[in-house]
Design a protein around this motif. Sequence first.
Motif, short mmCIF file in Angstrom:
data_model
loop_
_atom_site.label_atom_id
_atom_site.label_comp_id
_atom_site.label_asym_id
_atom_site.label_seq_id
_atom_site.Cartn_x
_atom_site.Cartn_y
_atom_site.Cartn_z
N ASN A 184 8.20 17.18 -8.57
CA ASN A 184 8.53 16.72 -7.21
C ASN A 184 7.32 16.17 -6.46
OD1 ASN A 184 11.31 17.43 -7.36
ND2 ASN A 184 10.73 19.57 -7.08
N LEU A 185 6.16 16.30 -7.08
CA LEU A 185 4.94 15.72 -6.54
C LEU A 185 4.23 14.97 -7.65
CD1 LEU A 185 3.53 18.73 -4.47
CD2 LEU A 185 4.28 16.55 -3.52
N GLY A 186 3.50 13.92 -7.29
CA GLY A 186 2.78 13.18 -8.29
C GLY A 186 1.44 12.67 -7.79
N PHE A 187 0.48 12.67 -8.68
CA PHE A 187 -0.80 11.98 -8.45
C PHE A 187 -0.78 10.83 -9.44
CE2 PHE A 187 -5.38 11.67 -9.87
CZ PHE A 187 -5.80 10.94 -8.78
N CYS A 188 -0.35 9.65 -8.96
CA CYS A 188 0.04 8.56 -9.86
C CYS A 188 -0.53 7.23 -9.40
CB CYS A 188 1.56 8.40 -9.90
SG CYS A 188 2.49 9.90 -10.23
N TRP A 189 -0.49 6.27 -10.31
CA TRP A 189 -0.80 4.89 -9.95
C TRP A 189 0.25 4.40 -8.95
CZ3 TRP A 189 -5.36 5.10 -11.54
CH2 TRP A 189 -5.71 5.50 -12.82
N SER A 190 -0.18 3.63 -7.99
CA SER A 190 0.70 3.17 -6.91
C SER A 190 1.93 2.44 -7.43
CB SER A 190 -0.09 2.28 -5.94
OG SER A 190 -0.85 1.30 -6.63
N ALA A 191 1.77 1.63 -8.47
CA ALA A 191 2.92 0.88 -9.00
C ALA A 191 3.95 1.79 -9.64
CB ALA A 191 2.46 -0.18 -9.99
N GLU A 192 3.50 2.87 -10.27
CA GLU A 192 4.43 3.84 -10.84
C GLU A 192 5.27 4.47 -9.73
OE1 GLU A 192 4.82 5.37 -14.34
OE2 GLU A 192 4.48 3.23 -14.45
N ILE A 193 4.62 4.72 -8.59
CA ILE A 193 5.35 5.29 -7.46
C ILE A 193 6.33 4.25 -6.91
CG2 ILE A 193 5.15 6.31 -5.16
CD1 ILE A 193 2.34 7.26 -5.95
N ALA A 194 5.92 2.99 -6.86
CA ALA A 194 6.81 1.92 -6.39
C ALA A 194 8.06 1.85 -7.25
CB ALA A 194 6.08 0.58 -6.39
N LEU A 195 7.89 1.96 -8.56
CA LEU A 195 9.04 1.91 -9.47
C LEU A 195 9.92 3.15 -9.31
CD1 LEU A 195 7.16 0.56 -12.60
CD2 LEU A 195 8.89 -0.67 -11.29
N LYS A 238 8.64 9.07 -1.79
CA LYS A 238 7.82 8.30 -0.87
C LYS A 238 6.37 8.28 -1.35
CE LYS A 238 11.37 7.97 1.92
NZ LYS A 238 12.15 6.71 2.01
N ILE A 239 5.65 7.26 -0.94
CA ILE A 239 4.23 7.16 -1.29
C ILE A 239 3.40 7.61 -0.11
CG2 ILE A 239 4.01 4.73 -0.55
CD1 ILE A 239 2.10 4.38 -2.98
N VAL A 240 2.34 8.36 -0.41
CA VAL A 240 1.39 8.80 0.60
C VAL A 240 -0.01 8.34 0.18
CG1 VAL A 240 0.29 10.80 1.72
CG2 VAL A 240 2.76 10.82 1.24
N PHE A 241 -0.66 7.61 1.04
CA PHE A 241 -2.05 7.23 0.80
C PHE A 241 -2.94 8.33 1.38
CE2 PHE A 241 0.15 3.06 1.21
CZ PHE A 241 0.01 2.67 -0.12
N PRO A 242 -3.75 8.97 0.56
CA PRO A 242 -4.49 10.17 1.00
C PRO A 242 -5.44 9.88 2.15
CG PRO A 242 -5.37 9.33 -1.06
CD PRO A 242 -4.10 8.57 -0.81
N LYS A 243 -5.44 10.78 3.11
CA LYS A 243 -6.29 10.60 4.29
C LYS A 243 -7.77 10.66 3.93
CE LYS A 243 -6.07 15.51 5.55
NZ LYS A 243 -5.62 16.48 6.59
N GLU A 244 -8.09 11.30 2.79
CA GLU A 244 -9.49 11.40 2.37
C GLU A 244 -10.05 10.08 1.85
OE1 GLU A 244 -7.35 15.26 1.01
OE2 GLU A 244 -7.01 13.09 0.90
N LYS A 285 4.35 -1.58 0.91
CA LYS A 285 3.00 -1.01 0.87
C LYS A 285 2.65 -0.34 -0.45
CE LYS A 285 2.56 -0.28 5.86
NZ LYS A 285 2.31 0.71 6.94
N ALA A 286 3.67 0.06 -1.20
CA ALA A 286 3.41 0.67 -2.50
C ALA A 286 2.95 -0.38 -3.51
CB ALA A 286 4.65 1.38 -3.02
N GLN A 287 3.29 -1.63 -3.26
CA GLN A 287 2.88 -2.71 -4.15
C GLN A 287 1.69 -3.47 -3.58
OE1 GLN A 287 6.24 -5.20 -5.41
NE2 GLN A 287 7.65 -3.57 -4.82
N ASN A 288 1.83 -3.95 -2.37
CA ASN A 288 0.78 -4.70 -1.70
C ASN A 288 -0.01 -3.72 -0.82
OD1 ASN A 288 -0.67 -7.02 -0.98
ND2 ASN A 288 0.63 -7.39 0.79
N ILE A 289 -0.96 -3.03 -1.44
CA ILE A 289 -1.67 -1.94 -0.77
C ILE A 289 -2.34 -2.43 0.51
CG2 ILE A 289 -3.33 -0.07 -1.09
CD1 ILE A 289 -1.04 -0.05 -3.11
N PRO A 290 -2.14 -1.74 1.63
CA PRO A 290 -2.77 -2.15 2.89
C PRO A 290 -4.28 -2.26 2.76
CG PRO A 290 -1.11 -0.46 3.29
CD PRO A 290 -1.27 -0.56 1.80
N THR A 291 -4.84 -3.25 3.43
CA THR A 291 -6.27 -3.52 3.36
C THR A 291 -7.10 -2.31 3.77
OG1 THR A 291 -5.87 -5.85 3.82
CG2 THR A 291 -8.11 -5.05 4.15
N ASP A 292 -6.64 -1.59 4.80
CA ASP A 292 -7.42 -0.45 5.28
C ASP A 292 -7.47 0.67 4.24
OD1 ASP A 292 -4.69 0.07 5.66
OD2 ASP A 292 -5.06 1.45 7.32
#
Length: 355
Positions: free
Chosen positions: A232-243, A252-258, A320-327
């Motif tokens: 139920n949780l993943g540390f994955c490549w963003s595209a895998e999460i998009a799929l 849902k995708i979470v971009f880590p605050k760190e 955003k899971a595909q086209n990662i935000p610039t920030d």
Amino acid sequence: MKKKRIVGALLACAMLCTSLTACGGGSSTAAAGSKGELNLFIWTEYVPDSVIQGFEKETGIKVNASTFSTNEDMLAKVKSESEGAFDIVQPSDYMVEQMISQGMLQKLDSSKLTNLKNIGEAYQKRAYDPQGAYSVPYLGGVAAIAVNTSKIKDTITGYADLFNPKYKQSIVALDDYRAVLGMSARSIGLSMNEKDDAKIAQMKAQALKLKDNVKLYDSDSPKSALISGDCNLGFCWSAEIALAMKENPAIKIVFPKEGAYVFLDNWCITKGAKNVSNAHAFINYMLKAETAKAVSEEYPYLQPNAAAVDLLGDDYKNNKAQNIPTDVIKKGEYVSNLDTETLTKYDAIWTELKK
């Protein structure tokens, strides 16, 4: 990467075959192999079969593709084979730097890469290959967090959350020691590329807290465990999460605050390659806007080909899971090419974590 190549279902194949003309495949009837061959060593589930077939049809060059799952596996295999056994390899950023330093790559002939202009300005100057002499960007992304919100009701904001003991046997994580140890370091405010022994010790202590939480290590298709509900949780490549999100909207995708682990994979020609002209032709073909568009439609990673992004339209640009935000990219960190002594220490931690 990360990073993928898959044989689609019949319907998917039919749809992809339709795109061959757009990639240039429909303009030629040259028999594959009539113009020689090309030996690729590429990430699993990362280059669509339809694109390779389109190149073969257009050029008459027969493509032989072998796959790998980690940069280190790729490096070891290339070293174990005779020089030039593979014409093209597909290393990530730090591995490009390592292979350059070991004299394993040859310089590219930019005059044969007429489509190089399609690469966006932000990806033309890269720290691991500042002049772009040895590498051409293919796809990129980040290692983000996947959350099945129908099962996980907590608010997940960063890598540090994955170390909570309550998530025992809940996580699918990348089978990649630089990624997992780097994530562990970022979760406590350290760099993914620490060399200091005291900081490496801190990273080790944090990483070992994952032992009970990770149910599965998988770099090839971590989305499978998320889609099936096995994790139920993943540390994955963003595209895998998009799929995975396409299959289950609760994911849902979470971009880590760190700050995320950022990667960029590349096309490179090996030293001693036997089919150098064909290798340049393939890379130039992959740089076509239409080809890159077809790649992103199957594997939704960050696309450095600006001309392809224009063709992909708002669905891609706004995801955003595909086209990662610039920030997110700016806040993130790339893996660096570390010295052998440091990597040996990292490998020892990885071995202890997985035993």
